[in-house]
Design a protein around this motif. Sequence first.
Motif, PDB file in Angstrom:
ATOM      1  N   VAL A  12       0.858  -1.186   0.000  1.00 18.52           N
ATOM      2  CA  VAL A  12       0.000   0.000   0.000  1.00 18.52           C
ATOM      3  C   VAL A  12       0.894   1.235   0.000  1.00 18.52           C
ATOM      4  O   VAL A  12       1.811   1.337   0.808  1.00 18.52           O
ATOM      5  N   TYR A  13       0.656   2.134  -0.964  1.00 14.88           N
ATOM      6  CA  TYR A  13       1.336   3.431  -0.942  1.00 14.88           C
ATOM      7  C   TYR A  13       0.405   4.424  -0.261  1.00 14.88           C
ATOM      8  O   TYR A  13      -0.783   4.462  -0.576  1.00 14.88           O
ATOM      9  N   VAL A  14       0.966   5.197   0.641  1.00 14.40           N
ATOM     10  CA  VAL A  14       0.152   6.220   1.291  1.00 14.40           C
ATOM     11  C   VAL A  14       0.780   7.578   1.019  1.00 14.40           C
ATOM     12  O   VAL A  14       1.980   7.747   1.201  1.00 14.40           O
ATOM     13  N   LEU A  21      -3.740   0.626  -3.062  1.00 17.13           N
ATOM     14  CA  LEU A  21      -3.372  -0.780  -2.924  1.00 17.13           C
ATOM     15  C   LEU A  21      -2.695  -1.194  -4.231  1.00 17.13           C
ATOM     16  O   LEU A  21      -3.351  -1.492  -5.224  1.00 17.13           O
ATOM     17  N   ALA A  22      -1.364  -1.141  -4.239  1.00 18.25           N
ATOM     18  CA  ALA A  22      -0.600  -1.387  -5.472  1.00 18.25           C
ATOM     19  C   ALA A  22      -0.457  -2.876  -5.755  1.00 18.25           C
ATOM     20  O   ALA A  22      -0.457  -3.290  -6.916  1.00 18.25           O
ATOM     21  N   LEU A  23      -0.309  -3.670  -4.700  1.00 16.20           N
ATOM     22  CA  LEU A  23      -0.197  -5.124  -4.861  1.00 16.20           C
ATOM     23  C   LEU A  23      -1.076  -5.790  -3.820  1.00 16.20           C
ATOM     24  O   LEU A  23      -1.039  -5.413  -2.647  1.00 16.20           O
ATOM     25  N   SER A  42       0.179  -0.623 -17.585  1.00 14.46           N
ATOM     26  CA  SER A  42       0.724   0.380 -16.672  1.00 14.46           C
ATOM     27  C   SER A  42      -0.165   0.453 -15.429  1.00 14.46           C
ATOM     28  O   SER A  42      -1.386   0.409 -15.537  1.00 14.46           O
ATOM     29  N   GLY A  43       0.449   0.498 -14.273  1.00 15.25           N
ATOM     30  CA  GLY A  43      -0.302   0.626 -13.035  1.00 15.25           C
ATOM     31  C   GLY A  43      -0.650  -0.686 -12.350  1.00 15.25           C
ATOM     32  O   GLY A  43      -1.250  -0.686 -11.274  1.00 15.25           O
ATOM     33  N   CYS A  44      -0.254  -1.824 -12.954  1.00 11.26           N
ATOM     34  CA  CYS A  44      -0.625  -3.111 -12.351  1.00 11.26           C
ATOM     35  C   CYS A  44       0.347  -3.539 -11.257  1.00 11.26           C
ATOM     36  O   CYS A  44       0.141  -4.570 -10.620  1.00 11.26           O
ATOM     37  N   GLY A  45       1.403  -2.746 -11.045  1.00 11.50           N
ATOM     38  CA  GLY A  45       2.288  -3.032  -9.910  1.00 11.50           C
ATOM     39  C   GLY A  45       3.610  -3.692 -10.269  1.00 11.50           C
ATOM     40  O   GLY A  45       4.333  -4.152  -9.377  1.00 11.50           O
ATOM     41  N   LYS A  46       3.962  -3.712 -11.557  1.00 10.15           N
ATOM     42  CA  LYS A  46       5.197  -4.383 -11.977  1.00 10.15           C
ATOM     43  C   LYS A  46       6.433  -3.755 -11.315  1.00 10.15           C
ATOM     44  O   LYS A  46       7.271  -4.464 -10.765  1.00 10.15           O
ATOM     45  N   THR A  47       6.501  -2.424 -11.382  1.00 10.99           N
ATOM     46  CA  THR A  47       7.656  -1.718 -10.810  1.00 10.99           C
ATOM     47  C   THR A  47       7.717  -1.925  -9.302  1.00 10.99           C
ATOM     48  O   THR A  47       8.785  -2.156  -8.736  1.00 10.99           O
ATOM     49  N   THR A  48       6.564  -1.861  -8.673  1.00 14.63           N
ATOM     50  CA  THR A  48       6.504  -2.052  -7.222  1.00 14.63           C
ATOM     51  C   THR A  48       6.988  -3.451  -6.846  1.00 14.63           C
ATOM     52  O   THR A  48       7.806  -3.613  -5.933  1.00 14.63           O
ATOM     53  N   LEU A  49       6.511  -4.459  -7.581  1.00 11.72           N
ATOM     54  CA  LEU A  49       6.886  -5.837  -7.265  1.00 11.72           C
ATOM     55  C   LEU A  49       8.384  -6.056  -7.469  1.00 11.72           C
ATOM     56  O   LEU A  49       9.058  -6.647  -6.607  1.00 11.72           O
TER      57      LEU A  49
HETATM   58  P1  ADP Z   1       3.508  -0.527 -13.165  1.00 13.15           P
HETATM   59  O1  ADP Z   1       5.002  -0.619 -12.999  1.00 13.15           O
HETATM   60  O2  ADP Z   1       2.894  -1.828 -13.531  1.00 13.15           O
HETATM   61  O3  ADP Z   1       3.105   0.581 -14.084  1.00 13.15           O
HETATM   62  P2  ADP Z   1       3.543   0.576 -10.470  1.00 13.15           P
HETATM   63  O4  ADP Z   1       4.162  -0.431  -9.575  1.00 13.15           O
HETATM   64  O5  ADP Z   1       4.374   1.709 -10.945  1.00 13.15           O
HETATM   65  O6  ADP Z   1       2.895  -0.190 -11.721  1.00 13.15           O
HETATM   66  O7  ADP Z   1       2.237   1.182  -9.785  1.00 13.15           O
HETATM   67  C1  ADP Z   1       1.224   0.381  -9.188  1.00 13.15           C
HETATM   68  C2  ADP Z   1       0.202   1.305  -8.548  1.00 13.15           C
HETATM   69  O8  ADP Z   1       0.778   1.986  -7.465  1.00 13.15           O
HETATM   70  C3  ADP Z   1      -0.343   2.398  -9.470  1.00 13.15           C
HETATM   71  O9  ADP Z   1      -1.675   2.634  -9.113  1.00 13.15           O
HETATM   72  C4  ADP Z   1       0.547   3.597  -9.146  1.00 13.15           C
HETATM   73  O10 ADP Z   1      -0.113   4.804  -9.423  1.00 13.15           O
HETATM   74  C5  ADP Z   1       0.768   3.391  -7.651  1.00 13.15           C
HETATM   75  N1  ADP Z   1       2.078   3.930  -7.229  1.00 13.15           N
HETATM   76  C6  ADP Z   1       3.298   3.561  -7.673  1.00 13.15           C
HETATM   77  N2  ADP Z   1       4.266   4.216  -7.043  1.00 13.15           N
HETATM   78  C7  ADP Z   1       3.664   5.024  -6.155  1.00 13.15           C
HETATM   79  C8  ADP Z   1       4.116   5.953  -5.186  1.00 13.15           C
HETATM   80  N3  ADP Z   1       5.430   6.180  -4.989  1.00 13.15           N
HETATM   81  N4  ADP Z   1       3.190   6.614  -4.438  1.00 13.15           N
HETATM   82  C9  ADP Z   1       1.880   6.379  -4.626  1.00 13.15           C
HETATM   83  N5  ADP Z   1       1.373   5.514  -5.513  1.00 13.15           N
HETATM   84  C10 ADP Z   1       2.239   4.842  -6.273  1.00 13.15           C
END
Ligand code: ADP
Length: 226
Positions: A12-14, A21-23, A42-49
Amino acid sequence: IPVVEVKDVTHVYVNEKGATLALDQIALSVRSGEFVSLVGPSGCGKTTLLSIIAGLIPPTEGEVSILGQPVTGPTSKIGYMLQQDFLFPWRSIRENVTIGLEIMGKLTREKKEFALHLLEELGLGQSAAKYPGELSGGMRQRAALARTLATEPDILFLDEPFSSLDFQTKLQLENLISHTLKARRKTSLLVTHDIAEAIAMSDRVIVLAPNPGRIKSEITIPAYLA
Ligand code: ADP
Ligand code: ADP
Protein backbone atom coordinates in the motif's frame (compact mmCIF):
# COMPACT_ATOMS: atom_id res chain seq x y z
CA ILE A 1 14.70 -24.17 -3.23
CA PRO A 2 13.38 -21.54 -5.64
CA VAL A 3 15.68 -18.67 -6.63
CA VAL A 4 12.93 -16.15 -5.90
CA GLU A 5 10.00 -16.72 -3.61
CA VAL A 6 7.30 -14.11 -3.03
CA LYS A 7 4.87 -15.00 -0.25
CA ASP A 8 1.58 -13.13 0.03
CA VAL A 9 3.02 -9.71 -0.69
CA THR A 10 0.65 -6.78 -0.31
CA HIS A 11 1.79 -3.22 -0.83
CA VAL A 12 0.00 0.00 0.00
CA TYR A 13 1.34 3.43 -0.94
CA VAL A 14 0.15 6.22 1.29
CA ASN A 15 0.48 9.88 0.39
CA GLU A 16 -1.43 13.15 0.70
CA LYS A 17 -3.99 11.91 -1.87
CA GLY A 18 -4.76 8.81 0.15
CA ALA A 19 -3.86 5.13 0.02
CA THR A 20 -3.28 3.00 -3.10
CA LEU A 21 -3.37 -0.78 -2.92
CA ALA A 22 -0.60 -1.39 -5.47
CA LEU A 23 -0.20 -5.12 -4.86
CA ASP A 24 -2.77 -7.45 -3.35
CA GLN A 25 -1.63 -10.83 -2.00
CA ILE A 26 0.98 -11.67 -4.62
CA ALA A 27 2.51 -15.14 -4.42
CA LEU A 28 4.96 -16.48 -6.96
CA SER A 29 8.22 -18.31 -7.29
CA VAL A 30 10.93 -18.59 -9.89
CA ARG A 31 12.88 -21.83 -10.12
CA SER A 32 16.56 -22.13 -10.95
CA GLY A 33 17.16 -21.76 -14.69
CA GLU A 34 13.63 -20.62 -15.37
CA PHE A 35 12.72 -17.56 -17.46
CA VAL A 36 9.57 -15.93 -16.05
CA SER A 37 7.81 -12.81 -17.31
CA LEU A 38 5.54 -10.46 -15.42
CA VAL A 39 3.20 -8.81 -17.87
CA GLY A 40 0.40 -6.32 -17.45
CA PRO A 41 -0.71 -2.76 -18.23
CA SER A 42 0.72 0.38 -16.67
CA GLY A 43 -0.30 0.63 -13.03
CA CYS A 44 -0.62 -3.11 -12.35
CA GLY A 45 2.29 -3.03 -9.91
CA LYS A 46 5.20 -4.38 -11.98
CA THR A 47 7.66 -1.72 -10.81
CA THR A 48 6.50 -2.05 -7.22
CA LEU A 49 6.89 -5.84 -7.26
CA LEU A 50 10.38 -5.70 -8.82
CA SER A 51 11.44 -3.05 -6.30
CA ILE A 52 10.21 -5.23 -3.44
CA ILE A 53 11.97 -8.36 -4.76
CA ALA A 54 15.14 -6.29 -5.25
CA GLY A 55 14.97 -5.13 -1.62
CA LEU A 56 14.57 -1.46 -2.58
CA ILE A 57 11.26 -1.05 -0.74
CA PRO A 58 9.90 -3.19 2.10
CA PRO A 59 6.45 -4.67 1.39
CA THR A 60 3.57 -3.56 3.59
CA GLU A 61 2.84 -7.25 4.21
CA GLY A 62 4.39 -10.53 3.17
CA GLU A 63 7.86 -11.84 2.54
CA VAL A 64 10.38 -12.25 -0.23
CA SER A 65 13.34 -14.58 -0.23
CA ILE A 66 16.14 -15.13 -2.70
CA LEU A 67 17.79 -18.56 -2.59
CA GLY A 68 16.08 -19.19 0.72
CA GLN A 69 17.34 -16.00 2.38
CA PRO A 70 14.85 -13.31 3.37
CA VAL A 71 15.36 -10.06 1.44
CA THR A 72 15.92 -7.19 3.86
CA GLY A 73 17.70 -4.71 1.61
CA PRO A 74 19.44 -4.31 -1.74
CA THR A 75 21.29 -7.46 -2.77
CA SER A 76 24.15 -8.18 -5.14
CA LYS A 77 22.52 -11.48 -6.13
CA ILE A 78 20.53 -9.66 -8.81
CA GLY A 79 21.86 -8.43 -12.15
CA TYR A 80 19.92 -5.81 -14.11
CA MET A 81 19.14 -5.06 -17.70
CA LEU A 82 17.06 -1.89 -17.91
CA GLN A 83 15.54 0.29 -20.60
CA GLN A 84 18.57 2.58 -20.41
CA ASP A 85 21.97 0.96 -20.84
CA PHE A 86 23.95 3.16 -18.39
CA LEU A 87 27.19 2.48 -20.27
CA PHE A 88 30.06 4.82 -19.47
CA PRO A 89 30.52 6.96 -22.61
CA TRP A 90 34.26 7.51 -22.13
CA ARG A 91 35.07 3.81 -21.77
CA SER A 92 35.32 1.22 -24.52
CA ILE A 93 32.76 -1.58 -24.67
CA ARG A 94 35.38 -3.98 -23.32
CA GLU A 95 36.10 -1.68 -20.37
CA ASN A 96 32.39 -1.16 -19.77
CA VAL A 97 31.88 -4.91 -19.47
CA THR A 98 34.71 -5.45 -17.00
CA ILE A 99 34.23 -2.30 -14.96
CA GLY A 100 31.64 -3.81 -12.62
CA LEU A 101 34.02 -6.62 -11.69
CA GLU A 102 36.85 -4.16 -11.33
CA ILE A 103 34.84 -2.02 -8.91
CA MET A 104 33.92 -5.14 -6.94
CA GLY A 105 37.64 -6.05 -6.82
CA LYS A 106 36.90 -9.32 -8.62
CA LEU A 107 38.58 -8.81 -11.97
CA THR A 108 40.81 -11.86 -12.47
CA ARG A 109 42.31 -12.90 -15.80
CA GLU A 110 39.70 -15.68 -15.99
CA LYS A 111 36.82 -13.25 -15.48
CA LYS A 112 38.24 -10.91 -18.07
CA GLU A 113 38.23 -13.78 -20.57
CA PHE A 114 34.69 -14.69 -19.56
CA ALA A 115 33.61 -11.09 -20.16
CA LEU A 116 35.15 -11.09 -23.65
CA HIS A 117 33.53 -14.43 -24.35
CA LEU A 118 30.14 -12.95 -23.42
CA LEU A 119 30.70 -10.06 -25.82
CA GLU A 120 31.40 -12.55 -28.60
CA GLU A 121 28.38 -14.63 -27.71
CA LEU A 122 26.26 -11.50 -27.97
CA GLY A 123 27.73 -10.59 -31.36
CA LEU A 124 29.96 -7.77 -30.14
CA GLY A 125 33.36 -9.39 -30.62
CA GLN A 126 34.25 -6.90 -33.35
CA SER A 127 33.03 -3.94 -31.30
CA ALA A 128 34.95 -4.49 -28.05
CA ALA A 129 37.34 -1.60 -28.71
CA LYS A 130 34.58 0.80 -29.74
CA TYR A 131 32.88 3.38 -27.55
CA PRO A 132 29.15 3.32 -26.69
CA GLY A 133 28.48 6.35 -28.89
CA GLU A 134 29.70 4.40 -31.93
CA LEU A 135 27.15 1.61 -31.44
CA SER A 136 23.45 1.25 -32.26
CA GLY A 137 20.84 1.10 -29.49
CA GLY A 138 20.51 -2.67 -29.87
CA MET A 139 24.27 -3.15 -29.64
CA ARG A 140 24.45 -1.00 -26.54
CA GLN A 141 21.70 -3.08 -24.91
CA ARG A 142 23.68 -6.23 -25.72
CA ALA A 143 26.77 -4.66 -24.15
CA ALA A 144 24.76 -3.79 -21.04
CA LEU A 145 23.61 -7.41 -20.82
CA ALA A 146 27.21 -8.68 -21.22
CA ARG A 147 28.27 -6.36 -18.41
CA THR A 148 25.66 -7.64 -15.98
CA LEU A 149 26.20 -11.32 -16.94
CA ALA A 150 29.94 -10.85 -16.38
CA THR A 151 29.24 -10.36 -12.67
CA GLU A 152 27.49 -13.78 -12.59
CA PRO A 153 24.33 -12.76 -10.71
CA ASP A 154 22.09 -15.52 -9.32
CA ILE A 155 19.15 -13.95 -11.10
CA LEU A 156 18.77 -11.46 -13.91
CA PHE A 157 16.05 -8.78 -13.85
CA LEU A 158 15.06 -7.44 -17.25
CA ASP A 159 12.87 -4.37 -16.77
CA GLU A 160 11.35 -3.23 -20.10
CA PRO A 161 14.78 -3.75 -21.70
CA PHE A 162 13.61 -3.22 -25.29
CA SER A 163 11.18 -0.33 -24.93
CA SER A 164 13.50 2.23 -26.54
CA LEU A 165 14.32 0.05 -29.56
CA ASP A 166 12.70 -0.11 -32.99
CA PHE A 167 10.53 -3.11 -33.79
CA GLN A 168 13.03 -5.08 -35.93
CA THR A 169 15.87 -4.64 -33.44
CA LYS A 170 13.56 -5.64 -30.63
CA LEU A 171 12.60 -8.91 -32.38
CA GLN A 172 16.25 -9.74 -33.05
CA LEU A 173 17.23 -9.05 -29.47
CA GLU A 174 14.35 -11.05 -28.01
CA ASN A 175 15.63 -14.02 -29.97
CA LEU A 176 19.34 -13.60 -29.29
CA ILE A 177 18.89 -12.81 -25.62
CA SER A 178 16.43 -15.56 -24.82
CA HIS A 179 18.69 -18.10 -26.54
CA THR A 180 21.77 -16.81 -24.72
CA LEU A 181 20.05 -16.90 -21.34
CA LYS A 182 18.49 -20.32 -21.91
CA ALA A 183 21.81 -21.79 -23.08
CA ARG A 184 23.38 -20.48 -19.87
CA ARG A 185 20.40 -21.66 -17.78
CA LYS A 186 20.25 -18.17 -16.30
CA THR A 187 17.34 -17.61 -13.95
CA SER A 188 15.57 -14.55 -15.36
CA LEU A 189 12.63 -12.32 -14.53
CA LEU A 190 11.36 -10.06 -17.33
CA VAL A 191 8.93 -7.21 -16.72
CA THR A 192 7.07 -5.91 -19.75
CA HIS A 193 3.71 -4.60 -20.94
CA ASP A 194 4.24 -6.50 -24.21
CA ILE A 195 2.57 -9.93 -24.07
CA ALA A 196 4.14 -11.02 -27.38
CA GLU A 197 7.60 -10.28 -26.03
CA ALA A 198 6.78 -12.17 -22.83
CA ILE A 199 5.56 -15.23 -24.72
CA ALA A 200 8.51 -15.17 -27.12
CA MET A 201 11.09 -15.12 -24.35
CA SER A 202 9.67 -17.03 -21.38
CA ASP A 203 9.07 -20.46 -19.97
CA ARG A 204 6.21 -19.00 -17.97
CA VAL A 205 4.19 -15.78 -18.16
CA ILE A 206 2.47 -14.31 -15.11
CA VAL A 207 -0.30 -11.88 -16.03
CA LEU A 208 -1.08 -9.02 -13.64
CA ALA A 209 -4.13 -6.76 -13.61
CA PRO A 210 -4.38 -3.30 -11.99
CA ASN A 211 -6.55 -1.73 -9.27
CA PRO A 212 -5.51 -3.52 -7.18
CA GLY A 213 -2.41 -5.27 -8.60
CA ARG A 214 -3.24 -8.96 -8.66
CA ILE A 215 -2.12 -12.10 -10.49
CA LYS A 216 -4.86 -12.88 -13.02
CA SER A 217 -3.42 -15.90 -14.78
CA GLU A 218 -0.32 -17.86 -15.45
CA ILE A 219 0.67 -19.36 -18.79
CA THR A 220 3.32 -22.04 -19.18
CA ILE A 221 4.84 -21.80 -22.64
CA PRO A 222 5.39 -25.27 -24.12
CA ALA A 223 9.04 -26.03 -24.92
CA TYR A 224 8.19 -26.87 -28.54
CA LEU A 225 7.30 -23.20 -29.13
CA ALA A 226 10.70 -21.96 -27.93
P1 ADP B 1 3.51 -0.53 -13.16
O1 ADP B 1 5.00 -0.62 -13.00
O2 ADP B 1 2.89 -1.83 -13.53
O3 ADP B 1 3.11 0.58 -14.08
P2 ADP B 1 3.54 0.58 -10.47
O4 ADP B 1 4.16 -0.43 -9.58
O5 ADP B 1 4.37 1.71 -10.94
O6 ADP B 1 2.90 -0.19 -11.72
O7 ADP B 1 2.24 1.18 -9.78
C1 ADP B 1 1.22 0.38 -9.19
C2 ADP B 1 0.20 1.30 -8.55
O8 ADP B 1 0.78 1.99 -7.46
C3 ADP B 1 -0.34 2.40 -9.47
O9 ADP B 1 -1.67 2.63 -9.11
C4 ADP B 1 0.55 3.60 -9.15
O10 ADP B 1 -0.11 4.80 -9.42
C5 ADP B 1 0.77 3.39 -7.65
N1 ADP B 1 2.08 3.93 -7.23
C6 ADP B 1 3.30 3.56 -7.67
N2 ADP B 1 4.27 4.22 -7.04
C7 ADP B 1 3.66 5.02 -6.16
C8 ADP B 1 4.12 5.95 -5.19
N3 ADP B 1 5.43 6.18 -4.99
N4 ADP B 1 3.19 6.61 -4.44
C9 ADP B 1 1.88 6.38 -4.63
N5 ADP B 1 1.37 5.51 -5.51
C10 ADP B 1 2.24 4.84 -6.27
P1 ADP C 1 5.90 2.57 -15.39
O1 ADP C 1 4.48 2.47 -15.83
O2 ADP C 1 6.88 2.66 -16.50
O3 ADP C 1 6.27 1.54 -14.37
P2 ADP C 1 5.03 4.88 -13.92
O4 ADP C 1 4.79 6.01 -14.85
O5 ADP C 1 3.89 4.07 -13.41
O6 ADP C 1 6.10 3.96 -14.63
O7 ADP C 1 5.83 5.37 -12.66
C1 ADP C 1 7.04 6.08 -12.78
C2 ADP C 1 7.52 6.45 -11.38
O8 ADP C 1 6.53 7.24 -10.70
C3 ADP C 1 7.79 5.23 -10.51
O9 ADP C 1 8.97 5.43 -9.78
C4 ADP C 1 6.59 5.16 -9.57
O10 ADP C 1 6.97 4.65 -8.30
C5 ADP C 1 6.16 6.62 -9.45
N1 ADP C 1 4.70 6.73 -9.34
C6 ADP C 1 3.77 6.12 -10.11
N2 ADP C 1 2.52 6.43 -9.71
C7 ADP C 1 2.67 7.29 -8.67
C8 ADP C 1 1.77 7.99 -7.83
N3 ADP C 1 0.44 7.85 -7.93
N4 ADP C 1 2.26 8.81 -6.88
C9 ADP C 1 3.58 8.94 -6.74
N5 ADP C 1 4.50 8.32 -7.49
C10 ADP C 1 4.06 7.49 -8.45
